[in-house]
Motif scaffolding. Structure first.
Motif, PDB file in Angstrom:
ATOM      1  N   GLY A 271     -60.380  24.746  10.639  1.00 32.68           N
ATOM      2  CA  GLY A 271     -61.087  23.871  10.867  1.00 32.68           C
ATOM      3  C   GLY A 271     -61.503  23.185   9.700  1.00 32.68           C
ATOM      4  O   GLY A 271     -61.777  21.892   9.359  1.00 32.68           O
ATOM      5  N   ILE A 272     -61.387  24.109   8.756  1.00 30.36           N
ATOM      6  CA  ILE A 272     -61.746  23.245   7.176  1.00 30.36           C
ATOM      7  C   ILE A 272     -60.565  22.636   6.774  1.00 30.36           C
ATOM      8  O   ILE A 272     -60.619  21.783   6.147  1.00 30.36           O
ATOM      9  CB  ILE A 272     -61.737  24.818   6.279  1.00 30.36           C
ATOM     10  CG1 ILE A 272     -63.140  25.343   6.386  1.00 30.36           C
ATOM     11  CG2 ILE A 272     -61.859  24.242   4.744  1.00 30.36           C
ATOM     12  CD1 ILE A 272     -63.198  26.898   5.684  1.00 30.36           C
ATOM     13  N   GLN A 273     -59.453  22.931   7.089  1.00 28.40           N
ATOM     14  CA  GLN A 273     -58.078  22.386   6.758  1.00 28.40           C
ATOM     15  C   GLN A 273     -58.041  21.142   7.469  1.00 28.40           C
ATOM     16  O   GLN A 273     -57.797  20.113   7.014  1.00 28.40           O
ATOM     17  CB  GLN A 273     -56.897  23.191   7.121  1.00 28.40           C
ATOM     18  CG  GLN A 273     -56.565  24.403   6.355  1.00 28.40           C
ATOM     19  CD  GLN A 273     -55.249  24.873   6.226  1.00 28.40           C
ATOM     20  OE1 GLN A 273     -54.303  24.283   5.569  1.00 28.40           O
ATOM     21  NE2 GLN A 273     -55.000  26.097   7.059  1.00 28.40           N
ATOM     22  N   ALA A 274     -58.559  21.066   8.787  1.00 28.25           N
ATOM     23  CA  ALA A 274     -58.572  19.646   9.591  1.00 28.25           C
ATOM     24  C   ALA A 274     -59.534  18.834   8.936  1.00 28.25           C
ATOM     25  O   ALA A 274     -59.369  17.502   8.886  1.00 28.25           O
ATOM     26  CB  ALA A 274     -58.949  20.345  11.108  1.00 28.25           C
ATOM     27  N   ALA A 275     -60.765  19.387   8.424  1.00 32.18           N
ATOM     28  CA  ALA A 275     -61.878  18.573   7.945  1.00 32.18           C
ATOM     29  C   ALA A 275     -61.226  18.069   6.512  1.00 32.18           C
ATOM     30  O   ALA A 275     -61.558  16.864   6.476  1.00 32.18           O
ATOM     31  CB  ALA A 275     -63.016  19.326   7.521  1.00 32.18           C
TER      32      ALA A 275
ATOM     33  N   SER B 115     -59.741  14.660   7.362  1.00 33.76           N
ATOM     34  CA  SER B 115     -60.531  13.681   7.951  1.00 33.76           C
ATOM     35  C   SER B 115     -61.406  12.886   6.943  1.00 33.76           C
ATOM     36  O   SER B 115     -61.570  13.333   5.627  1.00 33.76           O
ATOM     37  CB  SER B 115     -61.618  14.211   8.962  1.00 33.76           C
ATOM     38  OG  SER B 115     -62.739  15.278   8.322  1.00 33.76           O
ATOM     39  N   ALA B 116     -62.085  11.840   7.393  1.00 36.53           N
ATOM     40  CA  ALA B 116     -62.812  11.042   6.733  1.00 36.53           C
ATOM     41  C   ALA B 116     -64.165  11.814   6.254  1.00 36.53           C
ATOM     42  O   ALA B 116     -64.977  11.125   5.383  1.00 36.53           O
ATOM     43  CB  ALA B 116     -63.111   9.798   7.282  1.00 36.53           C
ATOM     44  N   LEU B 117     -64.454  12.914   6.765  1.00 34.64           N
ATOM     45  CA  LEU B 117     -65.614  13.745   6.379  1.00 34.64           C
ATOM     46  C   LEU B 117     -65.566  14.342   4.910  1.00 34.64           C
ATOM     47  O   LEU B 117     -66.563  14.499   4.439  1.00 34.64           O
ATOM     48  CB  LEU B 117     -65.970  14.685   7.556  1.00 34.64           C
ATOM     49  CG  LEU B 117     -66.102  14.370   8.799  1.00 34.64           C
ATOM     50  CD1 LEU B 117     -66.024  15.919   9.694  1.00 34.64           C
ATOM     51  CD2 LEU B 117     -67.306  13.603   9.302  1.00 34.64           C
TER      52      LEU B 117
ATOM     53  N   VAL C  76     -64.691  13.657   1.056  1.00 32.05           N
ATOM     54  CA  VAL C  76     -64.159  12.806  -0.123  1.00 32.05           C
ATOM     55  C   VAL C  76     -62.919  13.334  -0.472  1.00 32.05           C
ATOM     56  O   VAL C  76     -62.544  14.265  -0.882  1.00 32.05           O
ATOM     57  CB  VAL C  76     -65.410  12.779  -0.962  1.00 32.05           C
ATOM     58  CG1 VAL C  76     -66.430  11.944  -0.411  1.00 32.05           C
ATOM     59  CG2 VAL C  76     -65.778  13.908  -1.751  1.00 32.05           C
ATOM     60  N   SER C  77     -61.991  12.219  -1.241  1.00 30.11           N
ATOM     61  CA  SER C  77     -60.600  12.548  -1.492  1.00 30.11           C
ATOM     62  C   SER C  77     -60.661  13.360  -2.665  1.00 30.11           C
ATOM     63  O   SER C  77     -59.837  14.235  -2.819  1.00 30.11           O
ATOM     64  CB  SER C  77     -60.207  11.314  -1.859  1.00 30.11           C
ATOM     65  OG  SER C  77     -60.789  10.596  -2.950  1.00 30.11           O
ATOM     66  N   SER C  78     -61.848  13.579  -3.488  1.00 35.13           N
ATOM     67  CA  SER C  78     -61.841  14.397  -4.754  1.00 35.13           C
ATOM     68  C   SER C  78     -62.034  15.892  -4.399  1.00 35.13           C
ATOM     69  O   SER C  78     -61.737  16.669  -5.055  1.00 35.13           O
ATOM     70  CB  SER C  78     -62.800  14.094  -5.616  1.00 35.13           C
ATOM     71  OG  SER C  78     -64.375  14.081  -4.976  1.00 35.13           O
ATOM     72  N   ASN C  79     -62.615  15.983  -3.182  1.00 35.82           N
ATOM     73  CA  ASN C  79     -62.701  17.373  -2.617  1.00 35.82           C
ATOM     74  C   ASN C  79     -61.742  17.804  -1.799  1.00 35.82           C
ATOM     75  O   ASN C  79     -61.685  19.066  -1.292  1.00 35.82           O
ATOM     76  CB  ASN C  79     -64.010  17.751  -2.014  1.00 35.82           C
ATOM     77  CG  ASN C  79     -65.111  17.336  -3.116  1.00 35.82           C
ATOM     78  OD1 ASN C  79     -64.991  17.876  -4.041  1.00 35.82           O
ATOM     79  ND2 ASN C  79     -66.333  17.000  -2.418  1.00 35.82           N
ATOM     80  N   GLU C  80     -61.044  16.966  -1.260  1.00 36.00           N
ATOM     81  CA  GLU C  80     -60.004  17.197  -0.261  1.00 36.00           C
ATOM     82  C   GLU C  80     -59.019  18.365  -0.586  1.00 36.00           C
ATOM     83  O   GLU C  80     -58.484  19.512   0.091  1.00 36.00           O
ATOM     84  CB  GLU C  80     -59.110  16.003  -0.001  1.00 36.00           C
ATOM     85  CG  GLU C  80     -57.976  16.458   1.081  1.00 36.00           C
ATOM     86  CD  GLU C  80     -57.116  14.877   1.302  1.00 36.00           C
ATOM     87  OE1 GLU C  80     -55.844  15.240   1.614  1.00 36.00           O
ATOM     88  OE2 GLU C  80     -57.701  13.789   0.841  1.00 36.00           O
ATOM     89  N   VAL C  81     -58.664  18.616  -1.973  1.00 35.48           N
ATOM     90  CA  VAL C  81     -57.908  19.630  -2.333  1.00 35.48           C
ATOM     91  C   VAL C  81     -58.256  20.897  -2.360  1.00 35.48           C
ATOM     92  O   VAL C  81     -57.799  22.016  -1.501  1.00 35.48           O
ATOM     93  CB  VAL C  81     -57.317  19.424  -3.864  1.00 35.48           C
ATOM     94  CG1 VAL C  81     -56.599  20.555  -4.399  1.00 35.48           C
ATOM     95  CG2 VAL C  81     -56.569  18.099  -4.120  1.00 35.48           C
ATOM     96  N   TYR C  82     -59.681  21.001  -2.402  1.00 32.45           N
ATOM     97  CA  TYR C  82     -60.286  22.301  -2.502  1.00 32.45           C
ATOM     98  C   TYR C  82     -60.492  22.876  -1.058  1.00 32.45           C
ATOM     99  O   TYR C  82     -60.128  24.169  -0.846  1.00 32.45           O
ATOM    100  CB  TYR C  82     -61.756  22.340  -3.182  1.00 32.45           C
ATOM    101  CG  TYR C  82     -61.685  21.846  -4.635  1.00 32.45           C
ATOM    102  CD1 TYR C  82     -61.288  22.503  -5.487  1.00 32.45           C
ATOM    103  CD2 TYR C  82     -62.023  20.519  -4.944  1.00 32.45           C
ATOM    104  CE1 TYR C  82     -61.416  22.286  -7.002  1.00 32.45           C
ATOM    105  CE2 TYR C  82     -61.963  20.278  -6.184  1.00 32.45           C
ATOM    106  CZ  TYR C  82     -61.597  21.200  -7.289  1.00 32.45           C
ATOM    107  OH  TYR C  82     -61.661  20.614  -8.418  1.00 32.45           O
ATOM    108  N   PHE C  83     -60.652  21.906  -0.215  1.00 30.12           N
ATOM    109  CA  PHE C  83     -60.673  22.214   1.267  1.00 30.12           C
ATOM    110  C   PHE C  83     -59.410  22.675   1.718  1.00 30.12           C
ATOM    111  O   PHE C  83     -59.317  23.675   2.682  1.00 30.12           O
ATOM    112  CB  PHE C  83     -61.205  20.951   2.100  1.00 30.12           C
ATOM    113  CG  PHE C  83     -62.864  20.911   2.211  1.00 30.12           C
ATOM    114  CD1 PHE C  83     -63.460  21.344   3.427  1.00 30.12           C
ATOM    115  CD2 PHE C  83     -63.514  20.577   0.906  1.00 30.12           C
ATOM    116  CE1 PHE C  83     -65.009  21.245   3.450  1.00 30.12           C
ATOM    117  CE2 PHE C  83     -64.842  20.422   0.980  1.00 30.12           C
ATOM    118  CZ  PHE C  83     -65.517  20.744   2.070  1.00 30.12           C
ATOM    119  N   SER C  84     -58.483  21.987   1.396  1.00 29.97           N
ATOM    120  CA  SER C  84     -57.017  22.373   2.055  1.00 29.97           C
ATOM    121  C   SER C  84     -56.609  23.624   1.631  1.00 29.97           C
ATOM    122  O   SER C  84     -56.012  24.423   2.368  1.00 29.97           O
ATOM    123  CB  SER C  84     -56.054  21.107   1.807  1.00 29.97           C
ATOM    124  OG  SER C  84     -54.619  21.579   2.067  1.00 29.97           O
TER     125      SER C  84
END
Length: 489
Positions: free
Chosen positions: A365-369, A372-374, A376-384
């Protein structure tokens, strides 16, 4: 001639029945659990540990050969003349999986036919031959043939290891010892990673990586000569005295009679009958085989091997070097395996499976998030990256090591080897197709949808485990069999 065969078989059956009735007298005085008497406590775990550690060498080899092409594939493709040919590079990986599928199909026949110890030695043999063929290969076809041989050994190893560890371990530590195979696999993966580091800078180093794998394979063949045979297999073959001798090695003298008496409750001397694969699919054992197969299907459809195979791609897009990525994934896998080792016998198999699949669903779910647009691009790396590492960690805590332990406990002795081979064959088929279609699906439907699908399968696994999986922790193999199959069946 037929009459002579029937007479011999009848004598065998009578001999086994007499042996069983002699031991049945022991059952009225005390209740034993896989060689554990409640009056005299648990057998020492130290007696069987060395035999289990030898068996885990097969799991180390399994992990090593899975990871050996990770760092070396680029060098191999340059030296053998197929650099840039993605199909050829894919075949170097997938040919091994194809060999593993074939090996897993025959693992049950081999383990029942020649015994667990000889099966280990036979699984090491194609790994030795295949490693040498890969190391000296001059072209793509030589490499593929070597990888096919190695894959065959990889297919035989895991089900035999699960059988052996289950059958030689005291009930009190059976889950812990079963988790040792997962740790050995992690160590094999990390060993291949570290040995492969110089491959990009040192010409021909990849050949050394293949030669190195011959060392643990040779050690496995040698040490199995001095390891105990499975008493369960010996008893099935009508070798009761030999089974007693092996139980004495594994459990200690005071537990031998109890272990044989407990074993005789389910092993009623009809093991000479050949188990047909049709019995596993349509007979009274179809339910447990179905549970085992679906458990492996859900394990693979969770996306775990897509993560293992393509984690470098995800990390690379996040700006993390592939070597660092592989180390991070390896550490997460190893840490999770140690958690399983510590808690599988304390909390039980079912609790670990439910917790593991639930954690994997959250991680996906975290990787899917992150896609998503939920976010922000700056945090996308950390979530992935964080989601991927959490996924590997939670997988290693239960969904990775527990199915092999659980299924080898759930299957009755008569079908254990062949049923494990069927379930592992299902595992390899699903593994192959997930690896084949992952990147294509990622391109066509995107990470948000794909990771959501994986998370859904993780949640389905939680429901399936709650409804169908029996807790086997702390029970003898015979108690588990009695709980799953009524005497009338």
């Amino acid at each position: 001639m037929r009459g002579r065969h029937l007479d011999t078989y009848s004598m065998y059956k009578r001999g086994i029945r007499d042996y069983i009735h002699a031991n049945d007298k022991e059952q009225d005085s005390v209740r034993f659990l896989n060689g554990v008497s409640k009056d005299i406590g648990n057998p020492s775990w130290k007696r069987s540990l060395r035999h289990v550690l030898v068996a885990t060498l097969s799991s180390f080899l399994f992990g090593y050969h899975l990871g050996v092409v990770n760092e070396t594939l680029e060098s191999i493709s340059h030296d053998l003349g197929f650099h840039g040919n993605t199909m050829a590079e894919g075949l170097v990986v997938s040919t091994c999986l194809g060999g593993a599928f074939v090996g897993s199909l025959f693992s049950g026949l081999i383990a029942d036919g020649v015994g667990r110890r000889r099966a280990f030695q036979l699984c090491a043999l194609p790994m030795l031959i295949g490693s040498a063929m890969s190391a000296i290969s001059k072209n793509l076809w030589g490499m593929l043939l070597g990888r096919l041989f190695v894959g065959t050994g990889m297919g035989i190893g895991p089900p035999v290891a699960a059988l052996y560890v289950t059958e030689v371990s005291p009930a009190s530590v059976r889950g812990t010892y079963g988790s040792c195979t997962q740790i050995a696999t992690c160590l094999g993966l990390m060993g291949a990673l570290f040995i492969g580091f110089p491959a990009k800078e040192t010409e021909g180093w990849w050949r050394v990586c293949f030669w190195v794998s011959a060392v643990p394979a040779a050690i496995l063949v040698l040490l199995m000569e001095f390891s105990a045979e499975s008493p369960h297999w010996l008893f099935k073959r009508g070798r009761g005295a030999d089974a007693e001798a092996e139980f004495e090695k594994l459990l200690g003298g005071p537990y031998v009679k109890g272990a044989i008496a407990e074993l005789s409750k389910s092993e009623r001397g009809d093991e000479a009958d050949t188990v047909k694969f049709s019995e596993l699919l349509y007979g009274r054992h179809r339910k447990v085989v179905f549970i085992g197969s679906i458990l492996y299907v859900l394990q693979q459809l969770s996306g775990i091997n897509a993560v293992f195979y393509f984690s470098s791609t995800v990390f690379k897009s996040a700006g993390v070097p592939s070597q660092s990525a592989n180390i991070c994934v390896g550490i997460a896998n190893l840490l999770g395996s140690f958690v399983a080792l510590l808690f599988v016998d304390k909390l039980g198999r079912k609790v670990l499976l439910i917790g593991s699949f639930s954690g994997m669903a959250v991680a996906m779910g975290i990787q899917a998030a992150s896609a998503s647009a939920l976010v922000v691009s700056s945090n996308e790396v950390y979530f992935s990256v964080g989601g991927m590492l959490l996924f590997v960690l939670t997988f290693a805590m239960g969904a990775g090591p527990v199915p092999g332990v659980l299924l080898s406990e759930m299957f009755p002795g008569r079908i254990r080897a062949k049923a494990m081979s069927v379930c592992m064959a299902v595992h390899w088929v699903i593994n192959f197709f997930v690896g084949l279609f992952f990147l294509r699906l990622l391109e066509q439907i995107g990470p948000l949808v794909l990771y959501t699908i994986f998370a859904t399968f993780c949640l389905l696994a939680v429901i399936f485990v709650k409804k169908y999986v029996l807790e086997t922790g702390g029970k003898s193999l015979q108690e588990i069999e009695i709980a799953l199959f009524s005497p009338e069946e």
